[in-house]
Write an enzyme that holds these catalytic residues in place. Structure first.
Site, PDB file in Angstrom:
ATOM      1  N   CYS A  55       3.067   2.434   4.276  1.00 28.69           N
ATOM      2  CA  CYS A  55       2.790   3.690   4.971  1.00 28.69           C
ATOM      3  C   CYS A  55       4.084   4.153   5.641  1.00 28.69           C
ATOM      4  CB  CYS A  55       1.685   3.495   6.004  1.00 28.69           C
ATOM      5  SG  CYS A  55       1.231   5.012   6.861  1.00 28.69           S
ATOM      6  N   ARG A 113      -0.194  -2.289   0.649  1.00 22.83           N
ATOM      7  CA  ARG A 113      -0.020  -0.907   1.099  1.00 22.83           C
ATOM      8  C   ARG A 113       1.305  -0.718   1.811  1.00 22.83           C
ATOM      9  NH1 ARG A 113      -3.879   1.805   5.642  1.00 22.83           N
ATOM     10  NH2 ARG A 113      -2.187   1.290   7.067  1.00 22.83           N
TER      11      ARG A 113
END
Length: 130
Positions: A107, A105
């Site tokens: 972000c 991930r």
């Protein structure tokens, strides 16, 4: 093999793009903001917006027979990184409830998102025996 993914279970694109594309075993999901099928933001609450964005992604990958466990990478765009704890709580529960491993991930904080959403999430999934 190049296949455009389109499901009525998630909102239709609000611009010149598609919900997702399958190229061989790879599935690329366009960024999903927290809108319903009428293209309306569902809430101003970051937790509800996160949940809706993830559900939109799930609906799209299920259209091609995949599950949440097939997601290998997500990118989250937030207008306020101070809300990351709330996002993480919903995000964690989403993967746990779907019996899925956490994907890689990224972000990042951005200044603005379409329709003044607080969050947008894109995903990459792999079609195989995960």
């Amino acid at each position: 093999m190049y296949n455009i993914i389109n499901t009525k279970q998630s909102p239709q694109p609000i611009g010149p793009y598609v919900q997702g594309v399958q190229i061989n075993n790879f599935v690329f999901i366009s960024g999903q903001i927290p809108i319903n099928i009428n293209s309306e933001i569902i809430s101003n609450d970051i937790s509800k917006q996160t949940e809706k964005s993830l559900q939109n992604i799930k609906n799209i990958i299920e259209k091609v027979g995949l599950k949440v466990n097939n997601i290998v990478k997500t990118t989250i765009f937030l207008i306020n990184l101070k809300e990351i704890d709330k996002v993480n709580c919903v995000y964690k529960n989403f993967f746990i409830q779907n019996n899925a491993r956490y994907p890689a991930r990224t972000c990042v904080e951005v200044s603005k998102l379409p329709k003044n959403a607080k969050i947008e999430i894109e995903a990459i999934a792999i079609k195989n025996n995960l």
